[in-house]
Motif scaffolding. Structure first.
Motif, PDB file in Angstrom:
ATOM      1  N   LYS A  19       0.838  -1.422   0.049  1.00  0.00           N
ATOM      2  CA  LYS A  19      -0.121   0.066  -0.019  1.00  0.00           C
ATOM      3  C   LYS A  19       0.881   1.451  -0.168  1.00  0.00           C
ATOM      4  O   LYS A  19       1.740   1.644   0.906  1.00  0.00           O
ATOM      5  CB  LYS A  19      -1.010   0.068   1.296  1.00  0.00           C
ATOM      6  N   VAL A  20       0.635   1.914  -1.133  1.00  0.00           N
ATOM      7  CA  VAL A  20       1.786   2.994  -1.110  1.00  0.00           C
ATOM      8  C   VAL A  20       1.114   4.411  -0.353  1.00  0.00           C
ATOM      9  O   VAL A  20      -0.042   4.905  -0.443  1.00  0.00           O
ATOM     10  CB  VAL A  20       1.751   3.593  -2.753  1.00  0.00           C
ATOM     11  N   GLU A  21       1.928   4.628   0.639  1.00  0.00           N
ATOM     12  CA  GLU A  21       1.722   6.079   1.524  1.00  0.00           C
ATOM     13  C   GLU A  21       2.364   7.099   1.038  1.00  0.00           C
ATOM     14  O   GLU A  21       1.878   8.002   1.180  1.00  0.00           O
ATOM     15  CB  GLU A  21       1.732   5.769   2.828  1.00  0.00           C
ATOM     16  N   TRP A  22       3.498   7.056   0.628  1.00  0.00           N
ATOM     17  CA  TRP A  22       4.358   8.366   0.184  1.00  0.00           C
ATOM     18  C   TRP A  22       5.071   7.858  -1.121  1.00  0.00           C
ATOM     19  O   TRP A  22       5.499   7.018  -1.308  1.00  0.00           O
ATOM     20  CB  TRP A  22       5.314   8.495   1.335  1.00  0.00           C
ATOM     21  N   LEU A  23       5.152   9.296  -1.807  1.00  0.00           N
ATOM     22  CA  LEU A  23       6.032   9.353  -3.038  1.00  0.00           C
ATOM     23  C   LEU A  23       6.839  10.228  -2.534  1.00  0.00           C
ATOM     24  O   LEU A  23       6.523  11.567  -2.299  1.00  0.00           O
ATOM     25  CB  LEU A  23       5.130   9.628  -4.247  1.00  0.00           C
ATOM     26  N   LEU A  24       7.996   9.841  -2.363  1.00  0.00           N
ATOM     27  CA  LEU A  24       9.164  10.928  -1.960  1.00  0.00           C
ATOM     28  C   LEU A  24      10.144  11.457  -2.903  1.00  0.00           C
ATOM     29  O   LEU A  24      10.706  10.473  -3.525  1.00  0.00           O
ATOM     30  CB  LEU A  24      10.228  10.466  -0.595  1.00  0.00           C
ATOM     31  N   GLU A  25      10.466  12.609  -2.910  1.00  0.00           N
ATOM     32  CA  GLU A  25      11.393  13.086  -3.857  1.00  0.00           C
ATOM     33  C   GLU A  25      12.449  13.775  -2.885  1.00  0.00           C
ATOM     34  O   GLU A  25      12.351  14.616  -2.033  1.00  0.00           O
ATOM     35  CB  GLU A  25      10.923  14.184  -4.693  1.00  0.00           C
ATOM     36  N   THR A  26      13.864  13.544  -3.210  1.00  0.00           N
ATOM     37  CA  THR A  26      14.938  14.018  -2.403  1.00  0.00           C
ATOM     38  C   THR A  26      15.406  15.343  -2.776  1.00  0.00           C
ATOM     39  O   THR A  26      15.818  16.197  -1.972  1.00  0.00           O
ATOM     40  CB  THR A  26      16.116  12.983  -2.492  1.00  0.00           C
ATOM     41  N   HIS A  27      15.036  15.860  -3.993  1.00  0.00           N
ATOM     42  CA  HIS A  27      14.958  17.119  -4.574  1.00  0.00           C
ATOM     43  C   HIS A  27      14.514  17.184  -5.870  1.00  0.00           C
ATOM     44  O   HIS A  27      14.176  16.242  -6.493  1.00  0.00           O
ATOM     45  CB  HIS A  27      16.902  17.445  -4.582  1.00  0.00           C
ATOM     46  N   VAL A  28      14.724  18.416  -6.556  1.00  0.00           N
ATOM     47  CA  VAL A  28      14.327  18.762  -7.992  1.00  0.00           C
ATOM     48  C   VAL A  28      15.694  18.137  -8.772  1.00  0.00           C
ATOM     49  O   VAL A  28      16.652  18.892  -8.683  1.00  0.00           O
ATOM     50  CB  VAL A  28      14.134  19.943  -8.162  1.00  0.00           C
ATOM     51  N   HIS A  29      15.307  16.967  -9.188  1.00  0.00           N
ATOM     52  CA  HIS A  29      16.480  16.446 -10.036  1.00  0.00           C
ATOM     53  C   HIS A  29      16.626  17.091 -11.382  1.00  0.00           C
ATOM     54  O   HIS A  29      15.874  17.472 -12.073  1.00  0.00           O
ATOM     55  CB  HIS A  29      16.150  14.836 -10.469  1.00  0.00           C
ATOM     56  N   ALA A  30      17.969  16.987 -11.923  1.00  0.00           N
ATOM     57  CA  ALA A  30      18.311  17.600 -13.069  1.00  0.00           C
ATOM     58  C   ALA A  30      18.732  16.742 -14.125  1.00  0.00           C
ATOM     59  O   ALA A  30      19.217  16.906 -15.219  1.00  0.00           O
ATOM     60  CB  ALA A  30      19.530  18.648 -12.889  1.00  0.00           C
ATOM     61  N   ASP A  31      18.544  15.167 -13.842  1.00  0.00           N
ATOM     62  CA  ASP A  31      19.098  14.372 -14.652  1.00  0.00           C
ATOM     63  C   ASP A  31      17.859  13.280 -15.112  1.00  0.00           C
ATOM     64  O   ASP A  31      18.193  12.339 -15.853  1.00  0.00           O
ATOM     65  CB  ASP A  31      20.325  13.732 -14.012  1.00  0.00           C
ATOM     66  N   HIS A  32      16.637  13.372 -14.621  1.00  0.00           N
ATOM     67  CA  HIS A  32      15.544  12.414 -15.050  1.00  0.00           C
ATOM     68  C   HIS A  32      14.327  13.245 -14.531  1.00  0.00           C
ATOM     69  O   HIS A  32      14.363  14.056 -13.692  1.00  0.00           O
ATOM     70  CB  HIS A  32      15.829  11.078 -14.302  1.00  0.00           C
ATOM     71  N   LEU A  33      13.330  12.893 -15.439  1.00  0.00           N
ATOM     72  CA  LEU A  33      11.777  13.353 -15.046  1.00  0.00           C
ATOM     73  C   LEU A  33      11.218  12.261 -14.109  1.00  0.00           C
ATOM     74  O   LEU A  33      11.293  11.199 -14.119  1.00  0.00           O
ATOM     75  CB  LEU A  33      10.963  13.254 -16.349  1.00  0.00           C
ATOM     76  N   SER A  34      10.624  13.087 -13.161  1.00  0.00           N
ATOM     77  CA  SER A  34       9.887  12.309 -11.993  1.00  0.00           C
ATOM     78  C   SER A  34       8.686  11.675 -12.618  1.00  0.00           C
ATOM     79  O   SER A  34       7.866  12.370 -13.410  1.00  0.00           O
ATOM     80  CB  SER A  34       9.367  13.119 -10.892  1.00  0.00           C
ATOM     81  N   ALA A  35       8.440  10.378 -12.115  1.00  0.00           N
ATOM     82  CA  ALA A  35       6.969   9.608 -12.618  1.00  0.00           C
ATOM     83  C   ALA A  35       6.015   9.735 -11.414  1.00  0.00           C
ATOM     84  O   ALA A  35       5.090   9.049 -11.652  1.00  0.00           O
ATOM     85  CB  ALA A  35       7.372   8.147 -13.014  1.00  0.00           C
ATOM     86  N   TRP A  49       2.030  10.124 -12.146  1.00  0.00           N
ATOM     87  CA  TRP A  49       1.708   8.914 -12.874  1.00  0.00           C
ATOM     88  C   TRP A  49       1.478   7.867 -11.742  1.00  0.00           C
ATOM     89  O   TRP A  49       0.601   7.254 -12.042  1.00  0.00           O
ATOM     90  CB  TRP A  49       2.654   8.304 -14.093  1.00  0.00           C
ATOM     91  N   LEU A  50       2.493   7.584 -11.001  1.00  0.00           N
ATOM     92  CA  LEU A  50       2.295   6.531 -10.052  1.00  0.00           C
ATOM     93  C   LEU A  50       1.276   6.795  -9.097  1.00  0.00           C
ATOM     94  O   LEU A  50       0.555   6.078  -8.670  1.00  0.00           O
ATOM     95  CB  LEU A  50       3.553   6.481  -9.247  1.00  0.00           C
ATOM     96  N   GLN A  51       1.060   8.107  -8.685  1.00  0.00           N
ATOM     97  CA  GLN A  51       0.105   8.568  -7.879  1.00  0.00           C
ATOM     98  C   GLN A  51      -1.269   8.075  -8.285  1.00  0.00           C
ATOM     99  O   GLN A  51      -2.112   7.717  -7.258  1.00  0.00           O
ATOM    100  CB  GLN A  51       0.390  10.120  -7.359  1.00  0.00           C
ATOM    101  N   GLU A  52      -1.383   8.762  -9.523  1.00  0.00           N
ATOM    102  CA  GLU A  52      -2.689   8.157 -10.135  1.00  0.00           C
ATOM    103  C   GLU A  52      -3.163   6.836  -9.945  1.00  0.00           C
ATOM    104  O   GLU A  52      -4.432   6.366  -9.809  1.00  0.00           O
ATOM    105  CB  GLU A  52      -3.000   8.618 -11.502  1.00  0.00           C
ATOM    106  N   ARG A  53      -2.083   6.106 -10.107  1.00  0.00           N
ATOM    107  CA  ARG A  53      -2.309   4.493 -10.026  1.00  0.00           C
ATOM    108  C   ARG A  53      -2.459   3.573  -8.691  1.00  0.00           C
ATOM    109  O   ARG A  53      -2.984   2.656  -8.646  1.00  0.00           O
ATOM    110  CB  ARG A  53      -1.385   3.687 -11.088  1.00  0.00           C
ATOM    111  N   LEU A  54      -1.593   4.338  -7.919  1.00  0.00           N
ATOM    112  CA  LEU A  54      -1.239   3.498  -6.593  1.00  0.00           C
ATOM    113  C   LEU A  54      -1.656   4.382  -5.395  1.00  0.00           C
ATOM    114  O   LEU A  54      -1.590   4.050  -4.163  1.00  0.00           O
ATOM    115  CB  LEU A  54       0.440   3.257  -6.460  1.00  0.00           C
ATOM    116  N   GLY A  55      -1.937   5.577  -5.527  1.00  0.00           N
ATOM    117  CA  GLY A  55      -2.121   6.544  -4.411  1.00  0.00           C
ATOM    118  C   GLY A  55      -0.985   6.994  -3.834  1.00  0.00           C
ATOM    119  O   GLY A  55       0.126   7.126  -4.053  1.00  0.00           O
ATOM    120  N   GLY A  56      -1.063   7.696  -2.455  1.00  0.00           N
ATOM    121  CA  GLY A  56       0.101   7.864  -1.557  1.00  0.00           C
ATOM    122  C   GLY A  56       0.134   9.686  -1.893  1.00  0.00           C
ATOM    123  O   GLY A  56      -0.380  10.245  -2.555  1.00  0.00           O
ATOM    124  N   ARG A  57       1.087  10.113  -0.867  1.00  0.00           N
ATOM    125  CA  ARG A  57       1.275  11.553  -0.762  1.00  0.00           C
ATOM    126  C   ARG A  57       2.443  11.823  -1.249  1.00  0.00           C
ATOM    127  O   ARG A  57       3.477  11.245  -1.228  1.00  0.00           O
ATOM    128  CB  ARG A  57       0.786  12.032   0.666  1.00  0.00           C
TER     129      ARG A  57
END
Length: 307
Positions: free
Chosen positions: A82-98, A101-109
């Motif tokens: 059960k996804v509770e969190w989608l965590l970003e460590t920072h604004v990445h400069a080398d890849h795009l965050s998904a 898209w994941l939140q729509e399918r799995l939930g989480g904050r």
């Protein structure tokens, strides 16, 4: 002087290891961007967090895809997490965050550090994002400050502000595992660059030394690996003890001035990441593409400077 946040994280790590209440971590590595996405879950409740996800992006065509993210969906579904969190460590400069898209399918904050506001201001101006681009962090569900405590199921967690690579870098200590983003790499590769807007090598040194004051046995999960010379396999897990002993840039005994001199000279030789233009513009929006223009199409801007 005792750092109360590090003291709290240390107590959490020690207790979790003593009781055996530690998270399970499964890593998905994206070769094109050298990015490790970690799915961490509490075995007692099956609650999970997804740390630093990747959306596939072809810069030549501008097309996006979610093959990498789909692997995570399949894993989470198969393991009944059960996804509770989608965590970003920072604004990445080398890849795009998904993350969206994941939140729509799995939930989480969706969470990131509260200094995202500063990063949004810097890059909002740089890319002339206009007044429609909110620079208050509202694209995210939770803005973490240094020392914020939260839960992953029954596992305790704490957020650490570790700026230097960017102003908004965060590390998340969940149970006995630290997800440290772009601060340290594997001991044989060293440390993250500090020459992006808002970055600072001296600040990075202090953030790293702060992380290295955690217990030696702390499990450390990295955001990237680039295979150090002589190593043939990608790696993304180490320990605080290994980093303190063996990190080629910042092991115990390397002082602040020596690190800053090395990091500054090394950064001057580095080219920009291939995906920096799309990555920053998408990630400062919480993983969303820029708002479509009047033809319904989203565009990535590329600033051009004269000779």
């Amino acid at each position: 002087m005792t750092d109360p946040v590090i003291a709290a994280a240390t107590s959490q790590i020690t207790t979790c290891r003593a009781t055996g209440h530690v998270p399970v971590v499964r890593t998905f590595f994206d070769d094109p961007t050298f990015t490790a996405t970690h799915v961490v879950h509490d075995p007692a409740t099956m609650a999970c967090a997804i740390v630093d996800s990747v959306m596939d992006y072809d810069p030549a065509s501008g097309r996006t895809d979610h093959a990498m993210a789909q692997e995570i969906v399949d894993y989470v579904t198969a393991e009944k997490l059960k996804v509770e969190w989608l965590l970003e460590t920072h604004v990445h400069a080398d890849h795009l965050s998904a993350a969206p898209w994941l939140q729509e399918r799995l939930g989480g904050r969706l969470g990131i550090g509260e200094s995202i506001i500063r990063v949004q201001d810097i890059f909002g101006k740089m890319f002339n994002a206009g007044t429609r681009f909110a620079r208050d962090g509202s694209q995210f569900d939770r803005l973490f400050s240094d020392g914020t405590r939260f839960m992953l199921g029954s596992l305790p967690a704490i957020a650490l502000h570790v700026p230097g690579h960017t102003p908004a870098d965060m590390a998340y200590v969940i149970g006995d595992a630290a997800f440290i983003g772009d601060t340290l790499f594997m001991p044989d590769y060293g440390t993250a660059r500090a020459d992006f807007p808002g970055g600072d090598a001296r600040t990075l040194y202090h953030s790293i030394r702060r992380l290295l004051s955690l217990p030696d046995e702390t499990r450390v999960f990295l955001c990237h690996d680039y295979k150090a010379p002589g190593r043939d396999e990608y790696a993304w897990e180490t320990t605080i003890g290994a980093e303190r002993r063996d990190n080629v840039h910042v092991h115990d005994g390397v002082d602040e001035d020596a690190f800053v001199k090395m990091r500054t000279a090394r950064d001057a030789t580095l080219s920009l990441p291939n995906l920096i233009m799309p990555s920053v513009q998408v990630n400062m929006r919480g993983g969303h593409l820029p708002e479509p223009e009047d033809n319904g199409i989203s565009y990535i801007k590329i600033p051009v400077s004269g000779s």
